[in-house]
Scaffold this motif. Structure first.
Motif, PDB file in Angstrom:
ATOM      1  N   ILE A   1      12.969  -0.707  -2.308  1.00  0.00           N
ATOM      2  CA  ILE A   1      12.881  -2.140  -2.579  1.00  0.00           C
ATOM      3  C   ILE A   1      13.613  -2.881  -1.470  1.00  0.00           C
ATOM      4  O   ILE A   1      14.787  -2.611  -1.208  1.00  0.00           O
ATOM      5  CB  ILE A   1      13.478  -2.476  -3.952  1.00  0.00           C
ATOM      6  N   HIS A   2      12.944  -3.832  -0.818  1.00  0.00           N
ATOM      7  CA  HIS A   2      13.535  -4.423   0.375  1.00  0.00           C
ATOM      8  C   HIS A   2      12.948  -5.803   0.665  1.00  0.00           C
ATOM      9  O   HIS A   2      11.956  -6.225   0.078  1.00  0.00           O
ATOM     10  CB  HIS A   2      13.308  -3.510   1.579  1.00  0.00           C
ATOM     11  N   GLN A   3      13.574  -6.487   1.602  1.00  0.00           N
ATOM     12  CA  GLN A   3      13.023  -7.660   2.261  1.00  0.00           C
ATOM     13  C   GLN A   3      12.789  -7.307   3.722  1.00  0.00           C
ATOM     14  O   GLN A   3      13.349  -6.331   4.235  1.00  0.00           O
ATOM     15  CB  GLN A   3      13.973  -8.857   2.139  1.00  0.00           C
ATOM     16  N   ASP A   4      11.987  -8.101   4.419  1.00  0.00           N
ATOM     17  CA  ASP A   4      11.682  -7.804   5.816  1.00  0.00           C
ATOM     18  C   ASP A   4      12.527  -8.605   6.796  1.00  0.00           C
ATOM     19  O   ASP A   4      12.575  -8.287   7.981  1.00  0.00           O
ATOM     20  CB  ASP A   4      10.205  -8.058   6.099  1.00  0.00           C
ATOM     21  N   GLY A   5      13.174  -9.671   6.321  1.00  0.00           N
ATOM     22  CA  GLY A   5      13.969 -10.496   7.220  1.00  0.00           C
ATOM     23  C   GLY A   5      13.141 -11.516   7.965  1.00  0.00           C
ATOM     24  O   GLY A   5      13.503 -11.966   9.050  1.00  0.00           O
ATOM     25  N   THR A   6      12.015 -11.915   7.387  1.00  0.00           N
ATOM     26  CA  THR A   6      11.143 -12.921   7.988  1.00  0.00           C
ATOM     27  C   THR A   6      11.012 -14.087   7.013  1.00  0.00           C
ATOM     28  O   THR A   6      11.760 -14.170   6.041  1.00  0.00           O
ATOM     29  CB  THR A   6       9.777 -12.282   8.336  1.00  0.00           C
ATOM     30  N   ASP A   7      10.078 -14.993   7.252  1.00  0.00           N
ATOM     31  CA  ASP A   7       9.867 -16.124   6.335  1.00  0.00           C
ATOM     32  C   ASP A   7       8.794 -15.816   5.297  1.00  0.00           C
ATOM     33  O   ASP A   7       9.001 -15.997   4.098  1.00  0.00           O
ATOM     34  CB  ASP A   7       9.485 -17.385   7.115  1.00  0.00           C
ATOM     35  N   PHE A   8       7.635 -15.362   5.784  1.00  0.00           N
ATOM     36  CA  PHE A   8       6.514 -15.080   4.892  1.00  0.00           C
ATOM     37  C   PHE A   8       5.931 -13.704   5.188  1.00  0.00           C
ATOM     38  O   PHE A   8       5.891 -13.271   6.336  1.00  0.00           O
ATOM     39  CB  PHE A   8       5.402 -16.126   5.051  1.00  0.00           C
ATOM     40  N   ILE A   9       5.450 -13.063   4.128  1.00  0.00           N
ATOM     41  CA  ILE A   9       4.795 -11.764   4.233  1.00  0.00           C
ATOM     42  C   ILE A   9       3.455 -11.841   3.512  1.00  0.00           C
ATOM     43  O   ILE A   9       3.376 -12.389   2.406  1.00  0.00           O
ATOM     44  CB  ILE A   9       5.631 -10.651   3.576  1.00  0.00           C
ATOM     45  N   GLY A  10       2.434 -11.300   4.116  1.00  0.00           N
ATOM     46  CA  GLY A  10       1.142 -11.171   3.454  1.00  0.00           C
ATOM     47  C   GLY A  10       0.728  -9.704   3.427  1.00  0.00           C
ATOM     48  O   GLY A  10       0.823  -9.015   4.441  1.00  0.00           O
ATOM     49  N   ILE A  11       0.309  -9.214   2.278  1.00  0.00           N
ATOM     50  CA  ILE A  11      -0.197  -7.847   2.150  1.00  0.00           C
ATOM     51  C   ILE A  11      -1.661  -7.952   1.743  1.00  0.00           C
ATOM     52  O   ILE A  11      -1.976  -8.495   0.680  1.00  0.00           O
ATOM     53  CB  ILE A  11       0.591  -7.035   1.112  1.00  0.00           C
ATOM     54  N   PHE A  12      -2.549  -7.452   2.597  1.00  0.00           N
ATOM     55  CA  PHE A  12      -3.981  -7.544   2.358  1.00  0.00           C
ATOM     56  C   PHE A  12      -4.553  -6.151   2.201  1.00  0.00           C
ATOM     57  O   PHE A  12      -4.428  -5.305   3.085  1.00  0.00           O
ATOM     58  CB  PHE A  12      -4.674  -8.261   3.514  1.00  0.00           C
ATOM     59  N   SER A  13      -5.193  -5.898   1.073  1.00  0.00           N
ATOM     60  CA  SER A  13      -5.794  -4.594   0.796  1.00  0.00           C
ATOM     61  C   SER A  13      -7.174  -4.512   1.432  1.00  0.00           C
ATOM     62  O   SER A  13      -8.037  -5.353   1.175  1.00  0.00           O
ATOM     63  CB  SER A  13      -5.890  -4.379  -0.716  1.00  0.00           C
ATOM     64  N   VAL A  14      -7.368  -3.491   2.259  1.00  0.00           N
ATOM     65  CA  VAL A  14      -8.659  -3.266   2.920  1.00  0.00           C
ATOM     66  C   VAL A  14      -9.457  -2.190   2.189  1.00  0.00           C
ATOM     67  O   VAL A  14     -10.651  -2.331   1.946  1.00  0.00           O
ATOM     68  CB  VAL A  14      -8.449  -2.862   4.393  1.00  0.00           C
ATOM     69  N   ASN A  15      -8.783  -1.094   1.812  1.00  0.00           N
ATOM     70  CA  ASN A  15      -9.516   0.002   1.180  1.00  0.00           C
ATOM     71  C   ASN A  15      -8.558   0.906   0.402  1.00  0.00           C
ATOM     72  O   ASN A  15      -7.401   1.088   0.786  1.00  0.00           O
ATOM     73  CB  ASN A  15     -10.241   0.840   2.243  1.00  0.00           C
ATOM     74  N   ARG A  16      -9.051   1.410  -0.717  1.00  0.00           N
ATOM     75  CA  ARG A  16      -8.387   2.440  -1.506  1.00  0.00           C
ATOM     76  C   ARG A  16      -9.409   3.554  -1.718  1.00  0.00           C
ATOM     77  O   ARG A  16     -10.451   3.324  -2.307  1.00  0.00           O
ATOM     78  CB  ARG A  16      -7.921   1.884  -2.856  1.00  0.00           C
ATOM     79  N   GLU A  17      -9.082   4.743  -1.215  1.00  0.00           N
ATOM     80  CA  GLU A  17     -10.034   5.855  -1.298  1.00  0.00           C
ATOM     81  C   GLU A  17      -9.375   7.059  -1.955  1.00  0.00           C
ATOM     82  O   GLU A  17      -8.412   7.620  -1.413  1.00  0.00           O
ATOM     83  CB  GLU A  17     -10.545   6.226   0.097  1.00  0.00           C
ATOM     84  N   ASN A  18      -9.854   7.414  -3.126  1.00  0.00           N
ATOM     85  CA  ASN A  18      -9.372   8.585  -3.869  1.00  0.00           C
ATOM     86  C   ASN A  18      -7.859   8.574  -4.056  1.00  0.00           C
ATOM     87  O   ASN A  18      -7.170   9.546  -3.773  1.00  0.00           O
ATOM     88  CB  ASN A  18      -9.802   9.888  -3.169  1.00  0.00           C
ATOM     89  N   ILE A  19      -7.327   7.461  -4.520  1.00  0.00           N
ATOM     90  CA  ILE A  19      -5.881   7.393  -4.767  1.00  0.00           C
ATOM     91  C   ILE A  19      -5.590   6.749  -6.119  1.00  0.00           C
ATOM     92  O   ILE A  19      -6.387   5.994  -6.665  1.00  0.00           O
ATOM     93  CB  ILE A  19      -5.132   6.601  -3.679  1.00  0.00           C
ATOM     94  N   GLN A  20      -4.443   7.100  -6.641  1.00  0.00           N
ATOM     95  CA  GLN A  20      -3.829   6.368  -7.737  1.00  0.00           C
ATOM     96  C   GLN A  20      -2.431   5.974  -7.301  1.00  0.00           C
ATOM     97  O   GLN A  20      -1.843   6.593  -6.423  1.00  0.00           O
ATOM     98  CB  GLN A  20      -3.807   7.208  -9.007  1.00  0.00           C
ATOM     99  N   GLY A  21      -1.887   4.918  -7.905  1.00  0.00           N
ATOM    100  CA  GLY A  21      -0.601   4.394  -7.447  1.00  0.00           C
ATOM    101  C   GLY A  21      -0.803   3.335  -6.375  1.00  0.00           C
ATOM    102  O   GLY A  21      -1.852   2.708  -6.277  1.00  0.00           O
ATOM    103  N   GLY A  22       0.212   3.133  -5.566  1.00  0.00           N
ATOM    104  CA  GLY A  22       0.140   2.096  -4.545  1.00  0.00           C
ATOM    105  C   GLY A  22       0.210   0.712  -5.155  1.00  0.00           C
ATOM    106  O   GLY A  22      -0.493  -0.199  -4.719  1.00  0.00           O
ATOM    107  N   GLU A  23       1.066   0.549  -6.150  1.00  0.00           N
ATOM    108  CA  GLU A  23       1.207  -0.731  -6.843  1.00  0.00           C
ATOM    109  C   GLU A  23       2.252  -1.594  -6.143  1.00  0.00           C
ATOM    110  O   GLU A  23       3.352  -1.130  -5.851  1.00  0.00           O
ATOM    111  CB  GLU A  23       1.610  -0.489  -8.300  1.00  0.00           C
ATOM    112  N   THR A  24       1.912  -2.840  -5.883  1.00  0.00           N
ATOM    113  CA  THR A  24       2.817  -3.777  -5.219  1.00  0.00           C
ATOM    114  C   THR A  24       3.702  -4.457  -6.249  1.00  0.00           C
ATOM    115  O   THR A  24       3.210  -4.980  -7.247  1.00  0.00           O
ATOM    116  CB  THR A  24       2.020  -4.827  -4.430  1.00  0.00           C
ATOM    117  N   HIS A  25       5.011  -4.454  -6.011  1.00  0.00           N
ATOM    118  CA  HIS A  25       5.995  -5.058  -6.901  1.00  0.00           C
ATOM    119  C   HIS A  25       6.758  -6.156  -6.159  1.00  0.00           C
ATOM    120  O   HIS A  25       7.086  -6.001  -4.981  1.00  0.00           O
ATOM    121  CB  HIS A  25       7.029  -4.019  -7.371  1.00  0.00           C
TER     122      HIS A  25
END
Length: 226
Positions: A140-164
């Motif tokens: 669990i962390h911050q990046d030390g910037t002002d804004f962060i964007g996380i854009f999902s492109v693809n999920r292939e044969n996975i479970q998990g990867g939940e953004t909190h």
């Protein structure tokens, strides 16, 4: 998935937002994610990455000079105070209309200055039977910037990867969601900590999670200033 209450959504609406970036043919990114170099700064061979800093000028995306990424240890306890250098995003991808639309969606959501410097991380995290992949090995962390964007492109044969998202490291998340392809979450980094849970294979075969992470400012410095 833990849902955010209606009152909580209203309370934090101006601090983070989730949106669908429409009209993007995400298959146009597929080949570029297959050509990512291994991230040499983490243990294990499960994360692949490129990084560039760009700006918009006269409605065109301009790639700025190559540089290194450095975060303070208070933000990244795993790799803080380490100067990291990654291969640049491929020029052919930057020229794609779908990539430009993504960057403009991030700028619009953050209400950034038109000439703001944007850092764009192209990241693939992989897993296989018996071997998970960790999109956020720093926890669990911050990046030390002002804004962060996380854009999902693809999920292939996975479970998990939940953004909190968290208001404090030891608090329960105020937002947690598996981002589906085409979804963009934009976060005020001054107000929230973030984390993405590990991924593992859904069926006994390799799996992958492909994302772009955008930041403003970019947290990058010219190489000649090293």
């Amino acid at each position: 998935m833990q849902e955010v209450s209606h009152a909580t959504e209203l309370e934090y609406a101006f601090l983070f937002t989730l949106r669908k970036v429409n009209s993007l043919n995400l298959q146009g990114f597929e080949l570029f994610f297959q050509n990512l170099p291994l991230d040499p700064y983490i243990k294990g061979k499960y994360r692949f990455r490129r990084l560039s800093r760009i700006m918009v000028a006269e409605e065109r995306l301009i790639k700025l000079p190559h540089g290194h990424l450095c975060q303070r240890r208070e933000y990244n306890p795993l790799l803080g105070d380490i100067k990291r250098e990654f291969a640049e995003l491929e020029d052919e991808m930057i020229e794609l209309d779908i990539f430009k639309s993504l960057v403009l969606a991030f700028i619009d959501t953050c209400k950034l200055h038109p000439e703001a410097e944007i850092g764009v991380h192209q990241i693939r995290t992989i897993c296989s039977p018996g071997h998970s992949g960790n999109p956020a090995p720093e926890g669990i962390h911050q990046d030390g910037t002002d804004f962060i964007g996380i854009f999902s492109v693809n999920r292939e044969n996975i479970q998990g990867g939940e953004t909190h998202l968290y208001t404090a490291k030891k608090e329960k998340p105020v937002f947690n969601k598996i981002l589906q392809p085409g979804e963009l979450v934009v976060v005020n980094d001054h107000q929230f900590f973030h984390f993405t849970s590990p991924i593992k294979s859904e069926i006994p075969a390799p799996g992958a999670r492909d994302v772009f992470v955008l930041t403003s400012p970019s947290l990058m410095t010219d190489l000649e200033m090293m």
